[in-house]
Write a protein that holds these residues in place. Structure first.
Motif, PDB file in Angstrom:
ATOM      1  N   THR A  66       0.847  -1.192   0.000  1.00 43.63           N
ATOM      2  CA  THR A  66       0.000   0.000   0.000  1.00 43.63           C
ATOM      3  C   THR A  66       0.880   1.238   0.000  1.00 43.63           C
ATOM      4  OG1 THR A  66      -1.682  -1.185   1.234  1.00 43.63           O
ATOM      5  CG2 THR A  66      -1.823   1.203   1.259  1.00 43.63           C
ATOM      6  N   LEU A  67       0.499   2.201  -0.837  1.00 49.26           N
ATOM      7  CA  LEU A  67       1.179   3.494  -0.896  1.00 49.26           C
ATOM      8  C   LEU A  67       0.275   4.536  -0.251  1.00 49.26           C
ATOM      9  CD1 LEU A  67       3.466   5.348  -1.882  1.00 49.26           C
ATOM     10  CD2 LEU A  67       2.284   5.465  -4.086  1.00 49.26           C
ATOM     11  N   PRO A  68       0.615   4.990   0.969  1.00 52.41           N
ATOM     12  CA  PRO A  68      -0.232   5.981   1.639  1.00 52.41           C
ATOM     13  C   PRO A  68       0.018   7.392   1.101  1.00 52.41           C
ATOM     14  CG  PRO A  68       1.622   5.407   3.039  1.00 52.41           C
ATOM     15  CD  PRO A  68       1.732   4.551   1.800  1.00 52.41           C
ATOM     16  N   GLY A  69      -1.012   8.243   1.226  1.00 50.92           N
ATOM     17  CA  GLY A  69      -0.872   9.638   0.835  1.00 50.92           C
ATOM     18  C   GLY A  69      -1.029   9.893  -0.644  1.00 50.92           C
ATOM     19  N   TYR A  70      -1.535   8.919  -1.373  1.00 56.49           N
ATOM     20  CA  TYR A  70      -1.749   9.058  -2.822  1.00 56.49           C
ATOM     21  C   TYR A  70      -3.110   8.495  -3.170  1.00 56.49           C
ATOM     22  CZ  TYR A  70       3.141  10.234  -3.735  1.00 56.49           C
ATOM     23  OH  TYR A  70       4.349  10.856  -3.762  1.00 56.49           O
ATOM     24  N   VAL A  71      -3.613   8.909  -4.318  1.00 54.25           N
ATOM     25  CA  VAL A  71      -4.846   8.366  -4.857  1.00 54.25           C
ATOM     26  C   VAL A  71      -4.579   7.994  -6.312  1.00 54.25           C
ATOM     27  CG1 VAL A  71      -5.806  10.600  -5.593  1.00 54.25           C
ATOM     28  CG2 VAL A  71      -7.333   8.705  -5.075  1.00 54.25           C
ATOM     29  N   ARG A  72      -5.184   6.901  -6.762  1.00 57.27           N
ATOM     30  CA  ARG A  72      -5.018   6.471  -8.148  1.00 57.27           C
ATOM     31  C   ARG A  72      -6.062   7.154  -9.009  1.00 57.27           C
ATOM     32  NH1 ARG A  72      -5.344   0.451 -10.806  1.00 57.27           N
ATOM     33  NH2 ARG A  72      -5.045   1.215 -12.918  1.00 57.27           N
ATOM     34  N   ASP A  73      -5.617   7.683 -10.139  1.00 56.78           N
ATOM     35  CA  ASP A  73      -6.491   8.335 -11.099  1.00 56.78           C
ATOM     36  C   ASP A  73      -6.190   7.739 -12.471  1.00 56.78           C
ATOM     37  OD1 ASP A  73      -8.253  10.062 -12.352  1.00 56.78           O
ATOM     38  OD2 ASP A  73      -6.795  11.689 -12.462  1.00 56.78           O
TER      39      ASP A  73
ATOM     40  N   ASP B 198      -2.489   7.059 -13.420  1.00 56.86           N
ATOM     41  CA  ASP B 198      -1.592   7.908 -12.654  1.00 56.86           C
ATOM     42  C   ASP B 198      -1.920   7.822 -11.172  1.00 56.86           C
ATOM     43  OD1 ASP B 198       0.432   9.724 -12.163  1.00 56.86           O
ATOM     44  OD2 ASP B 198      -0.756  11.478 -12.695  1.00 56.86           O
ATOM     45  N   ILE B 199      -1.003   8.309 -10.378  1.00 58.62           N
ATOM     46  CA  ILE B 199      -1.233   8.509  -8.958  1.00 58.62           C
ATOM     47  C   ILE B 199      -0.895   9.959  -8.651  1.00 58.62           C
ATOM     48  CG2 ILE B 199      -0.828   6.135  -8.234  1.00 58.62           C
ATOM     49  CD1 ILE B 199       2.023   7.004  -7.435  1.00 58.62           C
ATOM     50  N   SER B 200      -1.588  10.535  -7.689  1.00 59.18           N
ATOM     51  CA  SER B 200      -1.289  11.901  -7.287  1.00 59.18           C
ATOM     52  C   SER B 200      -1.439  12.017  -5.773  1.00 59.18           C
ATOM     53  CB  SER B 200      -2.181  12.907  -8.021  1.00 59.18           C
ATOM     54  OG  SER B 200      -3.525  12.532  -7.917  1.00 59.18           O
ATOM     55  N   PRO B 201      -0.685  12.948  -5.187  1.00 55.61           N
ATOM     56  CA  PRO B 201      -0.747  13.115  -3.732  1.00 55.61           C
ATOM     57  C   PRO B 201      -2.167  13.423  -3.268  1.00 55.61           C
ATOM     58  CG  PRO B 201       1.103  14.336  -4.637  1.00 55.61           C
ATOM     59  CD  PRO B 201       0.283  13.851  -5.807  1.00 55.61           C
ATOM     60  N   ALA B 202      -2.570  12.781  -2.167  1.00 52.29           N
ATOM     61  CA  ALA B 202      -3.891  13.001  -1.580  1.00 52.29           C
ATOM     62  C   ALA B 202      -3.831  12.562  -0.116  1.00 52.29           C
ATOM     63  CB  ALA B 202      -4.955  12.223  -2.327  1.00 52.29           C
ATOM     64  N   PRO B 203      -3.868  13.518   0.793  1.00 48.25           N
ATOM     65  CA  PRO B 203      -3.822  13.155   2.211  1.00 48.25           C
ATOM     66  C   PRO B 203      -4.977  12.223   2.575  1.00 48.25           C
ATOM     67  CG  PRO B 203      -3.664  15.532   1.905  1.00 48.25           C
ATOM     68  CD  PRO B 203      -4.001  14.944   0.576  1.00 48.25           C
TER      69      PRO B 203
ATOM     70  N   LYS C  30      -5.546   9.238   1.864  1.00 51.08           N
ATOM     71  CA  LYS C  30      -5.915   8.258   0.833  1.00 51.08           C
ATOM     72  C   LYS C  30      -4.785   7.252   0.710  1.00 51.08           C
ATOM     73  CE  LYS C  30      -9.720  10.270  -0.620  1.00 51.08           C
ATOM     74  NZ  LYS C  30     -11.018   9.676  -0.685  1.00 51.08           N
ATOM     75  N   GLN C  31      -5.031   6.197  -0.057  1.00 48.40           N
ATOM     76  CA  GLN C  31      -3.982   5.211  -0.298  1.00 48.40           C
ATOM     77  C   GLN C  31      -4.221   4.501  -1.617  1.00 48.40           C
ATOM     78  OE1 GLN C  31      -4.386   2.643   3.115  1.00 48.40           O
ATOM     79  NE2 GLN C  31      -5.603   1.162   1.965  1.00 48.40           N
ATOM     80  N   VAL C  32      -3.149   3.972  -2.178  1.00 50.33           N
ATOM     81  CA  VAL C  32      -3.213   3.204  -3.414  1.00 50.33           C
ATOM     82  C   VAL C  32      -2.739   1.794  -3.099  1.00 50.33           C
ATOM     83  CG1 VAL C  32      -2.312   2.964  -5.762  1.00 50.33           C
ATOM     84  CG2 VAL C  32      -2.751   5.243  -4.826  1.00 50.33           C
ATOM     85  N   ASP C  33      -3.567   0.827  -3.444  1.00 55.54           N
ATOM     86  CA  ASP C  33      -3.178  -0.571  -3.272  1.00 55.54           C
ATOM     87  C   ASP C  33      -2.494  -1.046  -4.544  1.00 55.54           C
ATOM     88  OD1 ASP C  33      -4.265  -0.820  -0.683  1.00 55.54           O
ATOM     89  OD2 ASP C  33      -6.260  -1.163  -1.521  1.00 55.54           O
ATOM     90  N   GLY C  34      -1.476  -1.848  -4.367  1.00 60.90           N
ATOM     91  CA  GLY C  34      -0.737  -2.385  -5.502  1.00 60.90           C
ATOM     92  C   GLY C  34       0.146  -3.515  -5.044  1.00 60.90           C
ATOM     93  N   TYR C  35       1.289  -3.647  -5.714  1.00 60.76           N
ATOM     94  CA  TYR C  35       2.234  -4.710  -5.399  1.00 60.76           C
ATOM     95  C   TYR C  35       3.653  -4.160  -5.451  1.00 60.76           C
ATOM     96  CZ  TYR C  35      -1.691  -7.791  -6.405  1.00 60.76           C
ATOM     97  OH  TYR C  35      -2.912  -8.407  -6.408  1.00 60.76           O
ATOM     98  N   THR C  36       4.545  -4.823  -4.738  1.00 58.38           N
ATOM     99  CA  THR C  36       5.968  -4.526  -4.893  1.00 58.38           C
ATOM    100  C   THR C  36       6.608  -5.670  -5.655  1.00 58.38           C
ATOM    101  OG1 THR C  36       6.516  -5.513  -2.744  1.00 58.38           O
ATOM    102  CG2 THR C  36       6.200  -3.115  -2.820  1.00 58.38           C
ATOM    103  N   LEU C  37       7.612  -5.305  -6.436  1.00 58.68           N
ATOM    104  CA  LEU C  37       8.414  -6.265  -7.180  1.00 58.68           C
ATOM    105  C   LEU C  37       9.864  -6.069  -6.779  1.00 58.68           C
ATOM    106  CD1 LEU C  37       7.007  -5.527 -10.758  1.00 58.68           C
ATOM    107  CD2 LEU C  37       6.231  -7.301  -9.188  1.00 58.68           C
ATOM    108  N   SER C  38      10.592  -7.137  -6.651  1.00 58.42           N
ATOM    109  CA  SER C  38      12.030  -7.066  -6.413  1.00 58.42           C
ATOM    110  C   SER C  38      12.695  -7.388  -7.743  1.00 58.42           C
ATOM    111  CB  SER C  38      12.439  -8.075  -5.339  1.00 58.42           C
ATOM    112  OG  SER C  38      13.834  -8.007  -5.137  1.00 58.42           O
TER     113      SER C  38
END
Length: 139
Positions: free
Chosen positions: A76-83, A86-91, A93-101
């Motif tokens: 989860t990426l906090p402080g952003y919203v998905r549009d 794109d993603i943009s800063p948004a107090p 809010k959060q964007v769910d996704g995945y991490t890759l190594s």
């Protein structure tokens, strides 16, 4: 009998066009020029963490881009919203996704896929887990 030959020929041409499109989009060195000043990547690191929230969430797309799907870990990426793309800063809010190594070479392949410097920029963010990760943000 001619219709069988013609149908087979049309199918073969369609397959060739499809493969050509995928190669050009995901692997070819054409149509993309890397930026002269990309974000600094520490080459001493064996792996880099990338947060993905769009098309790269899907294993087949990662396989086409990097040559392997890799393991996607929910994040989860906090402080952003998905549009959309794109993603943009948004107090609050959060964007769910995945991490890759991924390796440095795979990071270059992702840069090419995302058209770093033309469509997206790569920025470093802090995930909810307090882990640092790269993310692609639309220009």
């Amino acid at each position: 009998m001619r219709w069988v030959y013609r149908t087979g020929l049309v199918v073969m041409i369609a397959i060739a066009i499809g493969f050509g499109y995928f190669w050009y989009t995901f692997q070819s060195p054409y149509g993309y020029e890397a930026p002269t000043n990309p974000p600094i990547v520490d080459r001493r690191l064996e792996h880099h963490t990338v947060f993905v929230y769009g098309t790269l969430r899907y294993a087949p797309i990662r396989w086409l881009v990097m040559g392997r799907a890799g393991t996607a870990t929910p994040a989860t990426l906090p402080g952003y919203v998905r549009d959309e793309l794109d993603i943009s800063p948004a107090p609050n809010k959060q964007v769910d996704g995945y991490t890759l190594s991924i390796t440095s070479d795979e990071l270059k392949q992702l840069d090419r896929y995302e058209h770093l410097g033309k469509r997206y920029r790569r920025v470093n963010v802090k995930l909810a887990s307090n882990q640092s990760a790269w993310v692609y943000q639309r220009l």
